[in-house]
Design a protein around this motif. Sequence first.
Motif, mmCIF file in Angstrom:
data_model
loop_
_atom_site.group_PDB
_atom_site.id
_atom_site.type_symbol
_atom_site.label_atom_id
_atom_site.label_comp_id
_atom_site.label_asym_id
_atom_site.label_seq_id
_atom_site.Cartn_x
_atom_site.Cartn_y
_atom_site.Cartn_z
ATOM 1 N N SER A 194 0.864 -1.175 0.000
ATOM 2 C CA SER A 194 0.000 0.000 0.000
ATOM 3 C C SER A 194 0.905 1.231 0.000
ATOM 4 O O SER A 194 2.095 1.142 0.333
ATOM 5 C CB SER A 194 -0.885 0.007 1.246
ATOM 6 O OG SER A 194 -0.089 0.224 2.400
ATOM 7 N N ALA A 195 0.346 2.373 -0.350
ATOM 8 C CA ALA A 195 1.133 3.606 -0.350
ATOM 9 C C ALA A 195 1.676 3.891 1.052
ATOM 10 O O ALA A 195 2.821 4.317 1.203
ATOM 11 C CB ALA A 195 0.293 4.773 -0.856
ATOM 12 N N LYS A 196 0.877 3.625 2.058
ATOM 13 C CA LYS A 196 1.301 3.859 3.440
ATOM 14 C C LYS A 196 2.481 2.959 3.807
ATOM 15 O O LYS A 196 3.472 3.412 4.374
ATOM 16 C CB LYS A 196 0.126 3.593 4.380
ATOM 17 C CG LYS A 196 0.425 3.841 5.833
ATOM 18 C CD LYS A 196 -0.821 3.579 6.674
ATOM 19 C CE LYS A 196 -0.550 3.774 8.136
ATOM 20 N NZ LYS A 196 -1.745 3.512 8.948
ATOM 21 N N ASP A 197 2.390 1.676 3.455
ATOM 22 C CA ASP A 197 3.478 0.746 3.752
ATOM 23 C C ASP A 197 4.727 1.069 2.934
ATOM 24 O O ASP A 197 5.846 0.946 3.421
ATOM 25 C CB ASP A 197 3.039 -0.694 3.511
ATOM 26 C CG ASP A 197 2.020 -1.175 4.539
ATOM 27 O OD1 ASP A 197 1.954 -0.586 5.638
ATOM 28 O OD2 ASP A 197 1.296 -2.130 4.236
ATOM 29 N N LEU A 198 4.531 1.493 1.697
ATOM 30 C CA LEU A 198 5.665 1.868 0.863
ATOM 31 C C LEU A 198 6.358 3.099 1.436
ATOM 32 O O LEU A 198 7.593 3.150 1.493
ATOM 33 C CB LEU A 198 5.214 2.122 -0.578
ATOM 34 C CG LEU A 198 6.298 2.528 -1.564
ATOM 35 C CD1 LEU A 198 7.406 1.486 -1.634
ATOM 36 C CD2 LEU A 198 5.683 2.761 -2.945
ATOM 37 N N ALA A 199 5.585 4.077 1.877
ATOM 38 C CA ALA A 199 6.171 5.280 2.477
ATOM 39 C C ALA A 199 6.996 4.906 3.695
ATOM 40 O O ALA A 199 8.119 5.385 3.872
ATOM 41 C CB ALA A 199 5.067 6.266 2.860
ATOM 42 N N ARG A 200 6.456 4.025 4.521
ATOM 43 C CA ARG A 200 7.183 3.589 5.720
ATOM 44 C C ARG A 200 8.461 2.850 5.327
ATOM 45 O O ARG A 200 9.530 3.118 5.872
ATOM 46 C CB ARG A 200 6.283 2.688 6.570
ATOM 47 C CG ARG A 200 6.880 2.364 7.922
ATOM 48 C CD ARG A 200 5.961 1.535 8.820
ATOM 49 N NE ARG A 200 4.604 2.054 8.901
ATOM 50 C CZ ARG A 200 3.517 1.389 8.455
ATOM 51 N NH1 ARG A 200 3.621 0.211 7.924
ATOM 52 N NH2 ARG A 200 2.328 1.937 8.560
ATOM 53 N N ALA A 201 8.363 1.939 4.368
ATOM 54 C CA ALA A 201 9.521 1.139 3.952
ATOM 55 C C ALA A 201 10.625 2.003 3.338
ATOM 56 O O ALA A 201 11.807 1.711 3.499
ATOM 57 C CB ALA A 201 9.080 0.062 2.965
ATOM 58 N N ALA A 202 10.225 3.052 2.633
ATOM 59 C CA ALA A 202 11.203 3.917 1.972
ATOM 60 C C ALA A 202 11.592 5.124 2.824
ATOM 61 O O ALA A 202 12.364 5.970 2.373
ATOM 62 C CB ALA A 202 10.650 4.391 0.626
ATOM 63 N N ALA A 203 11.046 5.202 4.047
ATOM 64 C CA ALA A 203 11.323 6.309 4.967
ATOM 65 C C ALA A 203 10.998 7.658 4.324
ATOM 66 O O ALA A 203 11.794 8.590 4.347
ATOM 67 C CB ALA A 203 12.771 6.267 5.456
ATOM 68 N N MET A 204 9.801 7.719 3.733
ATOM 69 C CA MET A 204 9.338 8.941 3.084
ATOM 70 C C MET A 204 7.990 9.330 3.677
ATOM 71 O O MET A 204 7.272 8.473 4.195
ATOM 72 C CB MET A 204 9.172 8.705 1.579
ATOM 73 C CG MET A 204 10.442 8.310 0.867
ATOM 74 S SD MET A 204 10.143 7.780 -0.832
ATOM 75 C CE MET A 204 9.676 9.313 -1.582
ATOM 76 N N ASP A 205 7.627 10.605 3.547
ATOM 77 C CA ASP A 205 6.287 10.987 3.980
ATOM 78 C C ASP A 205 5.298 10.684 2.853
ATOM 79 O O ASP A 205 5.690 10.399 1.715
ATOM 80 C CB ASP A 205 6.238 12.440 4.438
ATOM 81 C CG ASP A 205 6.563 13.453 3.348
ATOM 82 O OD1 ASP A 205 6.423 13.135 2.139
ATOM 83 O OD2 ASP A 205 6.956 14.575 3.689
ATOM 84 N N ALA A 206 4.020 10.715 3.187
ATOM 85 C CA ALA A 206 2.982 10.332 2.230
ATOM 86 C C ALA A 206 2.979 11.204 0.966
ATOM 87 O O ALA A 206 2.901 10.666 -0.147
ATOM 88 C CB ALA A 206 1.612 10.347 2.907
ATOM 89 N N PRO A 207 3.076 12.542 1.077
ATOM 90 C CA PRO A 207 3.073 13.350 -0.157
ATOM 91 C C PRO A 207 4.249 13.029 -1.079
ATOM 92 O O PRO A 207 4.085 12.952 -2.301
ATOM 93 C CB PRO A 207 3.131 14.792 0.353
ATOM 94 C CG PRO A 207 2.588 14.731 1.746
ATOM 95 C CD PRO A 207 3.006 13.390 2.278
ATOM 96 N N ALA A 208 5.428 12.847 -0.503
ATOM 97 C CA ALA A 208 6.601 12.525 -1.327
ATOM 98 C C ALA A 208 6.427 11.162 -1.991
ATOM 99 O O ALA A 208 6.795 10.981 -3.161
ATOM 100 C CB ALA A 208 7.871 12.545 -0.477
ATOM 101 N N THR A 209 5.861 10.220 -1.274
ATOM 102 C CA THR A 209 5.620 8.888 -1.839
ATOM 103 C C THR A 209 4.664 8.980 -3.013
ATOM 104 O O THR A 209 4.876 8.343 -4.053
ATOM 105 C CB THR A 209 5.077 7.934 -0.759
ATOM 106 O OG1 THR A 209 6.011 7.893 0.317
ATOM 107 C CG2 THR A 209 4.861 6.535 -1.307
ATOM 108 N N THR A 210 3.621 9.781 -2.874
ATOM 109 C CA THR A 210 2.650 9.949 -3.968
ATOM 110 C C THR A 210 3.328 10.524 -5.205
ATOM 111 O O THR A 210 3.100 10.045 -6.327
ATOM 112 C CB THR A 210 1.482 10.849 -3.516
ATOM 113 O OG1 THR A 210 0.828 10.219 -2.412
ATOM 114 C CG2 THR A 210 0.493 11.077 -4.637
#
Length: 139
Positions: free
Chosen positions: A53-69
Amino acid sequence: MPDDTPTTDQVWRQLTHLVMDTRDGWKRAVTERTGMPFSRIRVLRRLRPGPLSAKDLARAAAMDAPATTVVVNDLEERGLVIREIDPTNRRSKLISLTDAGERVVAHALATPDPAPAELADLTPADLRTLHEILRKLEH
């Protein structure tokens, strides 16, 4: 005689310094080889084990949600990832690698990554000892 045994935190700082502070050349080479910022490769690598999920990907990549998007939008435009409805939660989407994304990751990881001089300067006995210690930490 003072105790000169390093703490685990001291050893950890040494290990992270050795790895993180000597990888800039490799990161630049990956960027040149793939034509993408290293942050994109980092995200693609996190998707290798399977969809997130975007949330799990953000956590795994140590990024915030907007940057992940922003990153996922770019990777999707490049045809390297796809978003699909999560079959277990239809309100959520899963992000996964496409075949092209998998090829980009493989190409990036094939970039030569020579050992830093500090490691190359170790004696064969020291290398064996370090190798054995690192093997213990892998398990």
